[in-house]
Design an enzyme around this catalytic site. Structure first.
Site, PDB file in Angstrom:
ATOM      1  CG  ASP A 441      38.505  37.047  40.336  1.00 44.99           C
ATOM      2  OD1 ASP A 441      38.914  38.213  40.446  1.00 44.99           O
ATOM      3  OD2 ASP A 441      37.313  36.743  40.157  1.00 44.99           O
ATOM      4  CD  GLU A 484      37.336  41.573  41.484  1.00 45.59           C
ATOM      5  OE1 GLU A 484      36.323  41.088  40.958  1.00 45.59           O
ATOM      6  OE2 GLU A 484      37.657  42.774  41.376  1.00 45.59           O
TER       7      GLU A 484
END
Length: 567
Positions: A441, A484
């Site tokens: 992430d 993301e």
């Protein structure tokens, strides 16, 4: 797939030509019998259909085996029978009734017998021997491979050469070449591989293109893509650079993330001679084998099918990229088979290309309207067949990627990367090796979007995708899980090895510079890792990796955590 030597293929093609001549003579003797029946008025409807099918097969194959005149003559006679044979084929009760055919039919058949002997004496193997060999320097995309960038400049500390450090953080191997050193340029270009690109200033482009074209002319390999950097981004200058053969142009100052992405895409495009899989549906056994030999020699996986009743089973087991199919396969219509293939939704997007001697444009359009995509008219040269198959397989895989891969990053979509995890768990159980799954992430990504805008957020996401592709192995699987978040499946890799690898990638990523005007910013990442073998299902292993990611974020981000059941 093991490639055969040119000599082996040539010998096999020679044997096939002899088999074709033997079979063609037998077919023409049978046709001569039908000719005698027309003279005596005893030709049956069934006999006429058989005659039509035999002529269709001969018309489609003779040219490929070096007898174009024989094929052309067979095609002319076939056209005389076409409408009558197709009409009779729609009925079954009149098959044994006598039929009449046009005047001159019998004499035309007799002419075939003398033509095959005349043509076979002068049979040339030149066209059949013209086989396009595969590019030995190709690789399947850039995933798991080292992309080499040749930085051509007149100064080791110049504008282009200075990009080496930043591009190196993406996993590229950079090498400086002095544009004035003819010996160095000659040596570099003569040994350049498939996974290479050239980066130069616009002033160095003439000498670069001179050597690139020389390398292309002297060998079978395509010249590497050339990316040009210059201060003048006017239309006239960019047009001049495009005309000279450049693949891309960047105006200084250069955005390194965008440059790295373009180099990555050009490398994939150049090397994606993913030659593909081709299923050939053809009732002429010698012709089908000829096509398979030619395609296989060029690095394309090809399989032939002469019995249409096995078509659907073969599609499922072979999973072709394209299907090459005759319009008439014995008693079966290729048009009907194309429609049958489309019965199953999984094959709706499968390209079906007719490869037939049918040259009537109206009939071609009618056939295409029933479910196929394109028409190639027999005979086709070996080189044309190879190039056509490569282009269509490449396009088919492009379309498949559009459906299966994330449009922003080119990575596997959410559902597919999860499927790969389940497959890897099954492989772990079967072979007993250790594998890992990781969730990655981007840290504080919302602040990136809020501060710099979504355009730069997308640049950051693509930069990480490119870095992962260049730093991971070809056997590793990468997907964009959402937003993301990224998911990585690492076969035959312990959790500690995975942690060391992702820590190194994270350090490289944190060093990337994202420029917005005169301002710069950096982004870090966090990762959580779990052992695939430690869980009864892929979903549970993924959940564990997600928990480890949460732990990493809780402990301050910018790091890697391994799942532990005790915590």
């Amino acid at each position: 797939m093991a490639l055969q030597s040119d000599n082996d293929v040539s010998e096999k093609l020679k044997v096939l030509r002899e088999k074709f001549l033997t079979r063609a003579r037998s077919d023409i003797r049978e046709l001569s019998g039908y000719a005698e029946q027309t003279r005596s008025g005893t030709l049956s409807a069934e006999g006429l259909i058989r005659c039509y099918q035999s002529l269709h097969r001969l018309a489609g194959s003779a040219g490929t085996f070096g007898l174009p005149r024989l094929g052309e003559q067979a095609r002319l006679i076939e056209k005389q029978l076409k409408s009558q044979a197709e009409a009779l084929g729609e009925t079954s009760e009149v098959q044994r009734q006598s039929v009449e055919v046009s005047d001159g039919f019998a004499d035309s058949i007799d002419a075939l017998a003398s033509l095959i002997e005349e043509s076979s004496e002068n049979l040339s193997s030149a066209e059949s021997g013209n086989i396009t060999s595969p590019d030995q320097n190709r690789f399947e995309g850039s995933h798991g491979m080292q992309i080499r960038i040749l930085l051509v400049d007149d100064d080791a500390g110049g504008q282009v050469a200075s990009l080496a450090t930043e591009l190196g953080r993406y996993g590229f191997v950079c090498q400086f070449v002095d544009q004035h050193d003819e010996t160095a340029l000659e040596g570099i270009f003569s040994g350049i591989g498939g996974a290479s690109s050239i980066l130069c200033r616009d002033s160095a482009m003439p000498v670069v293109m001179q050597h690139a074209r020389k390398q292309e002319n002297e060998g079978s390999r395509r010249r590497p893509p050339v990316v040009v950097i210059g201060a003048n981004d006017s239309f006239d200058n960019e047009y001049r650079i495009a005309k000279a053969g450049a693949s891309a142009f960047f105006a200084a100052p250069v955005s390194v993330p965008e440059l790295a992405e373009r180099v990555e895409l050009l490398a994939i495009e150049r090397s994606s001679g993913v030659n593909g899989r081709v299923l050939i549906v053809e009732d002429d056994a010698e012709l089908a084998e000829h096509y398979c030999l030619v395609l296989s020699a060029a690095g394309i996986e090809a399989k032939s099918l002469t019995d249409p009743r096995r078509l659907m089973a073969e599609l499922s087991s072979f999973q072709p990229d394209i299907v090459l199919m005759d319009v008439q396969i014995g008693d079966y219509s290729g048009v009907t088979l194309a429609r049958l293939i489309r019965f199953e939704s999984r094959w709706l997007s499968l390209p079906i290309i007719y490869l037939s001697s049918e040259d009537d444009r109206d009939d071609q359009l009618e056939a295409l309207s029933k479910g196929a995509d394109e028409f190639l008219v027999k005979p086709v040269s070996d080189d044309y067949l190879v190039r056509s198959a490569r282009i269509r397989c490449y396009r088919a895989r492009q379309l498949s990627d559009l459906m299966n891969r994330d449009s922003l990053t080119g990575l596997l979509k959410h559902s597919l990367i999860k499927q790969e995890l389940e497959k890897e768990l099954a492989r772990c159980r079967r072979f007993g090796h250790l594998s890992s799954v990781a969730m990655i992430d981007l840290d504080y990504f919302k602040q990136v979007n809020d501060t710099w805008g979504h355009r730069y957020g997308d640049i950051v996401i693509r930069a990480l995708a490119n870095l992962l592709r260049n730093r991971l192995r070809e056997t590793d699987m990468i997907g964009r899980y959402g937003g993301e978040e990224f998911m990585v499946v690492l076969p035959d890799c312990s959790v500690q090895a995975a942690a060391d690898l992702l820590k190194s990638i994270g350090e490289s990523f944190s060093e990337l510079v994202f420029a917005v005007g005169e301002k710069n910013f950096h982004v870090t990442l966090s990762a959580g890792i779990a052992g695939v073998n430690d869980f009864p299902s892929g979903a549970e292993a993924l959940e564990a990796a997600d928990q480890a990611l949460y732990q990493c974020k809780h402990e301050g981000r910018n790091g890697v955590a391994i799942y532990s059941a005790k915590k």
